[in-house]
Design a protein around this motif. Structure first.
Motif, PDB file in Angstrom:
ATOM      1  N   ALA A  89      -9.033   1.297  17.766  1.00 33.39           N
ATOM      2  CA  ALA A  89      -9.842   2.410  18.275  1.00 33.39           C
ATOM      3  C   ALA A  89     -10.806   1.942  19.364  1.00 33.39           C
ATOM      4  O   ALA A  89     -11.028   2.650  20.354  1.00 33.39           O
ATOM      5  N   ASP A  90     -11.390   0.747  19.203  1.00 36.80           N
ATOM      6  CA  ASP A  90     -12.334   0.234  20.202  1.00 36.80           C
ATOM      7  C   ASP A  90     -11.657   0.043  21.559  1.00 36.80           C
ATOM      8  O   ASP A  90     -12.280   0.245  22.609  1.00 36.80           O
ATOM      9  N   PHE A  91     -10.407  -0.348  21.541  1.00 33.09           N
ATOM     10  CA  PHE A  91      -9.650  -0.517  22.782  1.00 33.09           C
ATOM     11  C   PHE A  91      -9.527   0.820  23.515  1.00 33.09           C
ATOM     12  O   PHE A  91      -9.765   0.908  24.727  1.00 33.09           O
ATOM     13  N   PHE A  92      -9.194   1.862  22.771  1.00 35.58           N
ATOM     14  CA  PHE A  92      -9.048   3.183  23.388  1.00 35.58           C
ATOM     15  C   PHE A  92     -10.403   3.730  23.850  1.00 35.58           C
ATOM     16  O   PHE A  92     -10.484   4.409  24.871  1.00 35.58           O
ATOM     17  N   LEU A 114      -1.170   8.266  22.941  1.00 34.39           N
ATOM     18  CA  LEU A 114      -0.829   6.861  22.692  1.00 34.39           C
ATOM     19  C   LEU A 114      -1.584   6.289  21.501  1.00 34.39           C
ATOM     20  O   LEU A 114      -1.156   5.290  20.916  1.00 34.39           O
ATOM     21  N   VAL A 115      -2.708   6.909  21.145  1.00 32.14           N
ATOM     22  CA  VAL A 115      -3.443   6.476  19.945  1.00 32.14           C
ATOM     23  C   VAL A 115      -2.531   6.636  18.733  1.00 32.14           C
ATOM     24  O   VAL A 115      -2.466   5.756  17.868  1.00 32.14           O
ATOM     25  N   GLU A 116      -1.845   7.751  18.679  1.00 28.41           N
ATOM     26  CA  GLU A 116      -0.929   8.006  17.566  1.00 28.41           C
ATOM     27  C   GLU A 116       0.287   7.091  17.646  1.00 28.41           C
ATOM     28  O   GLU A 116       0.760   6.592  16.620  1.00 28.41           O
ATOM     29  N   LEU A 117       0.783   6.864  18.865  1.00 26.03           N
ATOM     30  CA  LEU A 117       1.936   5.976  19.024  1.00 26.03           C
ATOM     31  C   LEU A 117       1.592   4.565  18.571  1.00 26.03           C
ATOM     32  O   LEU A 117       2.424   3.863  17.984  1.00 26.03           O
ATOM     33  N   GLU A 121      -6.489   4.233  14.372  1.00 26.00           N
ATOM     34  CA  GLU A 121      -7.287   5.199  13.629  1.00 26.00           C
ATOM     35  C   GLU A 121      -8.177   6.004  14.571  1.00 26.00           C
ATOM     36  O   GLU A 121      -8.774   5.460  15.496  1.00 26.00           O
ATOM     37  N   PHE A 122      -8.247   7.300  14.319  1.00 24.33           N
ATOM     38  CA  PHE A 122      -9.166   8.142  15.070  1.00 24.33           C
ATOM     39  C   PHE A 122     -10.548   8.029  14.414  1.00 24.33           C
ATOM     40  O   PHE A 122     -10.860   8.751  13.470  1.00 24.33           O
ATOM     41  N   THR A 123     -11.359   7.107  14.917  1.00 23.07           N
ATOM     42  CA  THR A 123     -12.712   6.933  14.403  1.00 23.07           C
ATOM     43  C   THR A 123     -13.636   7.983  15.013  1.00 23.07           C
ATOM     44  O   THR A 123     -13.277   8.656  15.990  1.00 23.07           O
ATOM     45  N   ILE A 124     -14.838   8.086  14.495  1.00 22.10           N
ATOM     46  CA  ILE A 124     -15.780   9.052  15.039  1.00 22.10           C
ATOM     47  C   ILE A 124     -16.161   8.683  16.467  1.00 22.10           C
ATOM     48  O   ILE A 124     -16.356   9.544  17.327  1.00 22.10           O
ATOM     49  N   GLU A 125     -16.214   7.368  16.757  1.00 22.50           N
ATOM     50  CA  GLU A 125     -16.519   6.920  18.125  1.00 22.50           C
ATOM     51  C   GLU A 125     -15.404   7.311  19.084  1.00 22.50           C
ATOM     52  O   GLU A 125     -15.664   7.689  20.227  1.00 22.50           O
ATOM     53  N   LEU A 126     -14.170   7.232  18.619  1.00 23.70           N
ATOM     54  CA  LEU A 126     -13.037   7.596  19.469  1.00 23.70           C
ATOM     55  C   LEU A 126     -13.053   9.099  19.762  1.00 23.70           C
ATOM     56  O   LEU A 126     -12.805   9.523  20.902  1.00 23.70           O
TER      57      LEU A 126
END
Length: 316
Positions: A89-92, A114-117, A121-126
């Motif tokens: 998640a931090d990368f995205f 691409l996050v899903e691919l 994880e979809f974090t709150i920061e993401l």
């Protein structure tokens, strides 16, 4: 090149640091600058494979120099070809931070796909940075779709800041109804006393020149003692806009109310300077001069008040 000529091999850590030297800038990289693609070519010639952390650092470098399309395409290719890349998640979030005001919304959508691919994880920061990116490019409708998912996963309370960003973004697009609908939803679900939400909606009102709605929400918040009394920037934007539209009486009412409530923000030199400008714009010269003299050496030049002084002097 010099290291290669000396027979020295670049380590992966060094390669990553070289890519990290490309910082985020709103101004795209010129063609004359040594691009990340050229850097990658030199690194590969030195025997470093573009996989893992090296590949991720390269993709971030592309985004940072304004080549978000290339970054998204390379990331998609890396994920499909098994380049030993495991973006979290931090990368995205880092890629989303690199979005510019002219970034096209479909690129942000592609990035989120691409996050899903990548099975990240979809974090709150993401979620927050995704919505912030859509707000930055003034595409609140797309951000609203993400916000709905965020609220389902993390709840409305943790999503308030993102709600505020979208309320302001709707206003900047001139879509008052969108801002009002979101504001009404947030207030109707337990956050009617949120000073941040009230401040955001006030901004949306002045952005869309809805002065009656602005004064209504301001008076209501004042009666309930929930004004955003620490938010100088919001009141500065409101007073500046009211002055531009020549609603000097409304500007005066706001300052009078803040002062009558005993709020420190009501004596802010910056806000008082903006009120002087609003009074001048409304041809209320006597009131403007009286207020200006009462401010004295506390007058805030940052407000641009110096541009109005010639009219005051001429009136005297």
């Amino acid at each position: 090149r010099d290291m290669r000529a000396m027979g020295l091999k670049i380590e992966e850590r060094t390669a990553c640091n070289m890519f990290r030297s490309y910082k985020v800038s709103e101004v795209p990289m010129s063609n004359r600058t040594f691009a990340p693609q050229s850097m990658l070519s030199e690194i590969v010639k030195s025997g470093v494979h573009p996989t893992g952390d090296v590949r991720q650092s390269y993709i971030i470098a592309l985004a940072n120099v304004g080549q978000l399309t290339a970054a998204v395409m390379d990331l998609k290719e890396a994920l499909k070809t098994g380049s030993i890349i495991r973006p979290d998640a931090d990368f995205f979030v880092t890629l989303l931070k690199a979005c510019r005001t002219k970034t096209r919304f479909h690129l942000i959508e592609s990035l989120l796909a691409l996050v899903e691919l990548a099975r990240s994880e979809f974090t709150i920061e993401l979620y927050e940075h995704s919505i912030a990116a859509f707000a930055k490019i003034r595409c609140p409708e797309k951000g609203l779709l993400v916000l709905r998912k965020m609220i389902v996963q993390f709840g409305l309370r943790k999503s308030i800041d993102s709600c505020c960003q979208l309320i302001v973004a709707f206003g900047s697009r001139g879509k008052f109804e969108g801002a009002k609908e979101l504001y009404t939803y947030v207030c109707g679900n337990g956050h009617s006393k949120s000073r941040r939400v009230i401040g955001a909606f006030m901004r949306a009102c002045v952005s869309t020149q809805k002065v009656d709605e602005l004064m209504s929400i301001f008076r209501d918040a004042a009666s309930r003692n929930v004004l955003p009394d620490k938010d100088v920037d919001t009141f500065a934007e409101v007073l500046d806009s009211l002055g531009t539209m020549r609603f000097c009486n409304e500007a005066s009412e706001i300052i009078d109310t803040l002062q009558s409530k005993g709020l420190e923000i009501g004596s802010s030199p910056h806000l008082l300077s903006l009120l002087v400008m609003a009074l001048v714009a409304g041809d209320m010269m006597a009131e403007a001069l009286q207020l200006f003299l009462s401010i004295g050496d506390k007058c805030n030049n940052a407000s641009g008040i110096g541009l109005t002084l010639s009219r005051l002097v001429a009136e005297v």
